[in-house]
Design an enzyme around this catalytic site. Structure first.
Site: not given
Length: 241
Positions: A55, A57, A59-60, A113, A132, A170
């Site tokens: 996805h 975001h 942080d990915h 998400h 996530d 995570h």
């Protein structure tokens, strides 16, 4: 055989280094930052064929441009979310197959998400990369999607074999367990896992991967009977302290 290694990133993220043992083909799932990813790739021979995205975001995906430039790896992600992703060499749709050497994954639609979230299931490698959407004893927050979407996404995972390893994005396990015990305190599988996970973290070890069998037994979100229960649980977790 599919070999998988965690790459700890940021405060509590994991990227995942994959190698198809038959061919040596490699991939990284969700490269949030470049440095640790490149260190792992270089320590494993320097080959990186693919960067897989669950996805959009940061942080990915934030490390992908630098990793691609350094390694020449190609990038694969959801065609429907391409406008929010790094440039895709392979635009995937739910139901498509992705091959890493002789290891083949099916792309699963997993919104909730985010709208464009996908997961990768390598059946022969007994490996699921849900990003996530599904966590150990938890699920992702409903940042763009609905409880109905999340419920159906989790139900797409539920029929997979119990020995499927779940490589989520995570290290949220202990906080997820605390909430799960508050809503399901008599669940023996959950209590057993709580003790195991605490011991792992005390040794500074990852609690991931979990397995789908464990999640089916202990994860209240995966065990939710309907959308209303999932929504109630998610609201409870969002407000849990």
């Amino acid at each position: 055989m599919l070999h998988v290694e965690p790459i700890p990133l940021l405060e509590d993220n994991y990227a995942w280094f994959l190698r198809d043992e038959a061919t040596g083909a490699t991939a990284v799932v969700d490269a949030a930052v470049a440095g640790p990813v490149l260190e792992r790739v270089n320590s494993r021979g320097g080959r990186l064929d693919w960067l897989l995205i669950t996805h959009h975001h940061g942080d990915h995906i934030a490390g992908i441009p630098e990793v691609r430039e350094a390694t020449g790896a190609k990038v694969a992600g959801n065609a429907a979310d391409a406008s929010r992703l790094p440039k895709l060499d392979l635009a995937l749709k739910p139901g498509d197959s992705f091959r890493l050497g002789e290891s083949e994954a099916v792309v699963l639609d997993s919104p909730g998400h985010t709208r464009g979230h996908i997961a990768f299931h390598f059946a022969s490698g007994k490996a699921l990369f849900p990003g996530d959407t599904l966590f150990a004893i938890g699920c992702g927050r409903l940042l763009e999607g609905s409880a109905e979407e999340m419920f159906h996404s989790l139900q797409r995972f539920a029929p997979l074999p119990d020995d499927t390893r779940v490589f989520c994005g995570h290290e949220y396990t202990l906080s997820n367990i605390r909430y799960a015990l508050s809503v399901d305190p008599d669940n023996a599988a959950l209590r057993d896992y709580a003790a195991k996970a605490q011991a792992q973290r005390d040794r500074n070890e990852p609690t991931i991967p979990t397995t789908l069998g464990l999640e089916k037994a202990a994860n209240p979100f995966l065990r939710a009977r309907d959308v209303a229960e999932l929504a109630r649980l998610r609201t409870g977790k969002d407000n849990f302290r």
